[in-house]
Write an enzyme that holds these catalytic residues in place. Structure first.
Site, PDB file in Angstrom:
ATOM      1  N   LYS A 149       0.779  -1.228  -0.168  1.00 21.76           N
ATOM      2  CA  LYS A 149      -0.057   0.106  -0.027  1.00 21.76           C
ATOM      3  C   LYS A 149       0.736   1.353  -0.110  1.00 21.76           C
ATOM      4  CE  LYS A 149      -3.928   1.862   2.567  1.00 21.76           C
ATOM      5  NZ  LYS A 149      -4.601   1.610   3.775  1.00 21.76           N
ATOM      6  N   SER A 224      -9.418   2.066   2.532  1.00 26.03           N
ATOM      7  CA  SER A 224      -8.526   2.902   1.739  1.00 26.03           C
ATOM      8  C   SER A 224      -7.454   1.850   1.059  1.00 26.03           C
ATOM      9  CB  SER A 224      -7.531   3.679   2.518  1.00 26.03           C
ATOM     10  OG  SER A 224      -7.057   3.151   3.858  1.00 26.03           O
ATOM     11  N   SER A 248      -9.947  -0.249   6.409  1.00 25.76           N
ATOM     12  CA  SER A 248      -9.308  -0.022   5.349  1.00 25.76           C
ATOM     13  C   SER A 248      -8.649  -1.346   4.790  1.00 25.76           C
ATOM     14  CB  SER A 248      -8.135   0.985   5.373  1.00 25.76           C
ATOM     15  OG  SER A 248      -8.597   2.205   5.640  1.00 25.76           O
TER      16      SER A 248
END
Length: 512
Positions: A149, A224, A248
């Site tokens: 990420k 996210s 997320s």
């Protein structure tokens, strides 16, 4: 430079990072009305049979092939880099609003945020040379490509987390998790897109735009860790590392049909990673893996814990990996709804059918009430906005970048006093104690509930994260897993005479 020009330049740099031989020929590009692009690698003829075999193999199988010398790290790394490059070109904004199309003119890339394929292939060659020289692998993940990420720092690359002001400010240190992965022999090859500040339930920002769902490009991949989930769902990664402060990891996993675990804080190292709400510790962000299978989640988790991360991260707890026998008959509390938003019909059906299977297997099922949930949701909103949106504003101001509409609460927030924050801590502790007491009084072993009200939803319409974020406040470990039940319009028809639990519930049911 304006924020628009910074964003345009960054996107072009990203596009130019894709090797020419991995650019999809126009003749075989899927049409804009082809929503599911996950079969492109198998059906396009753009990949060799060997490349497809590699990327479709679970991580333990890949590691076995590498350790037996039937595959090299280089060939494995190239296969995943190529697939990631193709995912980057297919998870596009072609189905977005005209406003966002205009903003992103000249690019069709928004699944990845940083590409370092050359570096990864070079690292893979070094691993192969090491194996040839020593006759042994470097570590338990020797040669396995792992994606990251965007907020996870890699020396020499941006961790922009969706802000134009953080472009061209490469990290000067690795996140602790990166050093651990590299020492275990993993190959790091790309970073993936996130929403602005990692605080939106869909993956969209002013820098890279929107990441869409490869299973259906008119649907969201969640947020996210949405870029990570999209990459894995497409087949461009087997295991990726994401983070979670309000859902997320779990929401993107649920939207794309993959596995994840949100650990309690201190289980996996999160040291030296970028956060937008830096210094906010009332609710701790955590990192965790996303993967195609549960076995791959276990593999990653065990390797990380076996590296004793508490030696490097002062927040990690010194708890070695343990195998624990579970009871044959579990007592499971089922949260059918949280008292505010009803799960949409496909999610409600999936929950019901899963419960039927658990009951048939002999487990005890009880209904779990949402007693503290609404109070926890209100508290969480206050916690995340306690600085009056200053953390976000300070990252927008240097380039004049505007607040996205999804960030309106941060734009309008009023700053809380230290005393107010301390009272939030008191309230949090009382709610956590109440929840634990109720858990013990009922003697349950686990809670089963929806990850989101949606199986997924149209881009721009993800409106509720309440099913996940309460467990961040509680700091309970939580998983999201596919249950093998697909949405079916013929079966999952809208509720008739639905008694909405709230105005938001009515909106969500109408949107779906």
């Amino acid at each position: 430079m304006t924020w628009e020009s910074i964003a345009a330049t960054k996107r072009q740099v990203l596009r130019d990072s894709i090797p020419a031989e991995w650019l999809i020929p126009a003749a075989i590009l899927p049409s804009t009305d082809q929503l599911d692009v996950t079969n492109f690698p198998q059906e396009s003829g753009f990949f060799t049979e060997h490349e497809l075999e590699i990327t479709s193999s679970p991580a333990p199988t890949i590691l076995s092939h590498i350790s037996s010398e039937s595959w090299t790290s280089e060939m494995v790394t190239k296969a995943f880099c190529k697939t990631a490059a193709v995912a980057q070109q297919l998870v596009t904004l072609q189905l977005e609003t005209q406003k966002e199309k205009t903003c992103l003119t000249g690019t069709q890339t928004n699944c990845l945020s940083e590409i370092f394929f050359d570096r990864a292939i070079s690292q893979a060659k070094e691993l192969d040379a090491y194996f040839q020289k020593t006759g042994k692998t470097k570590g338990p993940l020797h040669g396995l490509p792992i994606s990251l990420k965007d907020n996870i720092n890699v020396i020499g690359y941006d961790s922009s987390i969706g802000f134009t002001s953080l472009v061209n400010k490469p990290a000067i240190n690795n996140s602790t998790i990166v050093d651990i992965l590299l020492e275990a022999g993993a190959v790091i090859y790309c970073k993936t897109n996130v929403p602005t500040a990692m605080m939106i339930s869909e993956t969209v920002n002013n820098l890279f735009g929107r990441t869409v769902n490869p299973l259906s490009r008119n649907l969201t991949t969640g947020g996210s860790s949405g870029g990570e989930a999209a990459l894995i769902a497409f087949g461009g990664s087997r295991i990726g590392v994401g983070s979670d402060i309000g859902g997320s990891l779990r929401m993107p996993a649920a939207c794309t049909g993959i596995f994840t675990i949100r650990p309690s804080s201190g289980r996996f190292p999160n040291c030296l990673s970028r956060a937008c709400l830096e210094g906010q510790e009332t609710v701790n962000g955590v990192i965790g893996p996303l993967a195609k299978s549960l076995d791959e989640i276990v593999l990653w988790a065990r390797v990380i814990v076996d590296q004793e991360p508490w030696i490097r991260d002062p927040r990690c707890l010194p708890i070695p990996w343990r195998c624990v026998e579970t009871k044959e008959r579990l007592k499971i509390g089922v949260l059918w709804n949280d008292g505010f938003v009803t799960p949409t019909p496909p999610v409600a059906r999936a929950l019901k059918e899963t419960i039927q299977k658990l009951e048939a297997a002999g487990h005890e099922i009880i209904t779990w009430a949402s007693t503290e949930h609404m109070e926890m949701l209100v508290l969480l909103g206050g916690i995340f906005l306690a600085d009056g949106g200053r953390s976000v504003r300070k990252l927008l101001e240097p380039t004049g970048e505007p607040f996205r509409p999804e960030m309106k609460p941060y734009e309008e927030a009023n700053e809380k006093s230290v005393y107010d924050l301390w009272q939030m801590h008191v309230n949090r502790n009382n709610l956590c104690k109440s929840y634990l007491d109720r858990w013990n009084e009922n003697g349950i072993d686990t809670i089963l509930c929806p990850t989101t009200p949606y199986s997924s939803v149209e881009n721009g319409k993800f409106a509720y994260a309440g099913y996940t974020c309460v467990f961040n406040l509680l700091d309970y470990p939580a998983v999201s897993f596919p249950c093998g039940i697909n949405s079916d319009k013929a079966v999952d028809t809208p509720y008739v005479n639905h008694q909405a639990l709230s105005d938001l519930d009515a909106q969500i049911q109408n949107d779906c």
